[in-house]
Design an enzyme around this catalytic site. Structure first.
Site, PDB file in Angstrom:
ATOM      1  CG  ASN A  88      -2.051   1.198   1.024  1.00  0.00           C
ATOM      2  OD1 ASN A  88      -1.909   2.082   0.575  1.00  0.00           O
ATOM      3  ND2 ASN A  88      -3.214   0.829   1.717  1.00  0.00           N
ATOM      4  CG  ASP A  89       1.848   3.023   3.653  1.00  0.00           C
ATOM      5  OD1 ASP A  89       0.750   3.584   3.642  1.00  0.00           O
ATOM      6  OD2 ASP A  89       1.982   2.755   4.987  1.00  0.00           O
ATOM      7  CB  VAL A  90       5.939   0.517  -0.871  1.00  0.00           C
ATOM      8  CG1 VAL A  90       6.448   0.212   0.488  1.00  0.00           C
ATOM      9  CG2 VAL A  90       5.152  -0.923  -1.242  1.00  0.00           C
TER      10      VAL A  90
END
Length: 473
Positions: free
Chosen positions: A397-399
């Site tokens: 998600n964040d990456v």
């Protein structure tokens, strides 16, 4: 303390063993020789313990052998029972125990210290040891979900950290310069509290950096404790651990476009209050007319994974913490193999902070025999997203969050991310559409070229594998 070996002989043996540790670390930097390097470093450490016990006439000390036996038994149980998904919190916990052992050595060395230099070294080792211990416990608690994973910001947090630093320095000066032995307990308490206050504020994408930093601190604490007790071997090996951990921390900071001081002060771990979406723009009359015509047309049919992968020539796979959580790496490996059997070029795009510790994804994929030459770092693989036919995101998600480029004031702002949005098609499987660990909504989920398959990553990988098998008939 009386020794068996002469100082010269002990220094020579220490130098050879330290060289063995360094050779092992060097070999661990290459996938093909990593296991050999690990074995050499471990063997050197075991021999170092044996030589130290022999030199200081401790081979007959029953309490030490009991402690060693307990440690070996516990480690074997942990090695057998701990799953790969639990490795980050285990690493954090081991860092903490390393710091605690150095702090205990420092406390005991106060009774033997006969000069200001040794007292100062013991006090510094005490401070770093307890900061490492409590900070690591908090990190392990966050990773285990015993504590809140998001940053916990206390009212006046920065002021509290500043006060703790100042009072800790004062307590060290009081214990060494003013020769007040009781100050050691104040130093221990203040250091332990600082570790908690510092670590509890860290969250989101900064956790891998924090773990590598704590790893470095555990080595530094050991090295300084070695100075306090006058053991050159402990100084050297502690210094190696500290230096290697610090280098890894610097690499991680560079990969995330972070400054270490910002993480220490908690300025990057803020609430995700900024909007992840791009600002709205006023539409021109021509754009409004085009929008009306588009609205009258039938909506475009959403492609299935079978249709997307059926004609793909190049596919990039992005693994994340969700893959680790679902233990789906074996299915992902099978999926990559089936795609390659069809003649598809498959590569794995690895973000440096994917997962919960440095190298987390590499370890998981290595576990299922994914060749290291198929793992590509972010800087190398990012230019290839625009030319690939499909990206398969497994629990990340964040990456891959493009909001890192636009959402100012969020924990991931300014962090380099994998450019999955540039691909022709993006197939994403996350458990849900909620924000990732950093708490920032991901606008990629709403893109027209994105296919969302919500649910367990293991089921997702299995279903995409079925699609791949169908398209190969």
């Amino acid at each position: 303390m009386e020794t068996v070996l002469s100082p010269v002989v002990f220094y020579i043996i220490s130098g050879i063993l330290v060289a063995g540790v360094l050779i092992g670390l060097s070999l661990m930097s290459k996938p093909k020789t990593a296991r050999t390097g690990n074995a050499i470093s471990a063997a050197s450490a075991v021999i170092a313990i044996a030589v130290t016990m022999y030199n200081y006439k401790l081979l007959t000390a029953a309490v030490i052998w009991i402690a060693i036996a307990l440690g070996v038994a516990i480690s074997l149980i942990i090695a057998a029972k701990v799953k790969m998904i639990q490795m980050p919190q285990l690493v954090a916990l081991l860092n903490g125990f390393g710091g605690l052992s150095s702090a205990l050595v420092a406390i005991l060395s106060f009774k033997q210290a006969d000069n200001k230099f040794s007292l100062t070294a013991a006090d510094v080792a005490l401070v770093i040891g307890f900061v490492t211990f409590t900070g690591s416990l908090v990190a392990a608690g966050k990773l285990s979900k015993i504590l809140a994973q998001k940053p916990v910001v206390i009212k006046g947090h920065t002021a509290i950290i500043t006060i703790l630093i100042i009072t800790t320095v004062i307590s060290v000066i009081g214990g060494v310069v003013m020769n007040i032995p009781e100050m050691i307990w104040a130093t221990a308490a203040l250091s332990a509290l600082f570790g908690i206050v510092f670590a509890i504020r860290v969250g989101g994408a900064d956790m891998p950096i924090t773990i590598s930093l704590l790893n470095s601190l555990s080595g530094v604490a050991g090295g300084i404790a070695g100075i306090a007790v006058g053991d050159v071997m402990l100084v050297a090996i502690g210094g190696i651990v500290g230096a290697s951990g610090l280098l890894l921390t610097q690499i991680m900071c560079k990969a995330m476009n972070r400054k270490l001081i910002s993480i220490l002060l908690g300025s990057t771990s803020v609430k995700a209050t900024a909007e992840a979406e791009a600002p709205e723009e006023e539409e021109t009359p021509a754009q409004e007319e085009a929008a009306e015509e588009e609205a009258q047309e039938e909506p475009a049919k959403e492609l299935t994974p079978e249709e997307i992968l059926g004609g793909a020539e190049k596919v990039l796979i992005i693994p994340g913490y969700g893959m680790a959580l679902a233990q789906a790496q074996s299915k992902v490996k099978m999926l990559a193999d089936k795609l390659e059997e069809k003649g598809v070029e498959v590569k794995f795009a690895i973000h440096p902070v994917a997962g919960r510790m440095p190298g987390h994804m590499n370890v998981l994929l290595c576990e299922v025999d994914v060749p290291y030459d198929k793992l590509y770092e972010m800087d190398v693989i990012n230019p290839e997203f625009a030319e690939c036919d499909a990206v398969i995101v497994v629990g990340a998600n964040d990456v891959i969050n493009p909001a890192a480029n636009t959402a100012e004031g969020t924990p991931i702002y300014g962090m380099p991310v994998l450019d999955a949005a540039a691909a022709k098609h993006v197939i994403i499987c996350n458990f849900d559409e909620n924000p990732g660990y950093a708490g920032v909504p991901n606008p990629l989920y709403k893109n027209s070229n994105t296919l969302m398959l919500l649910g367990d990553a293991l089921k997702f990988a299995s279903s995409v594998l079925v699609y791949t098998l169908k398209s190969s008939r």
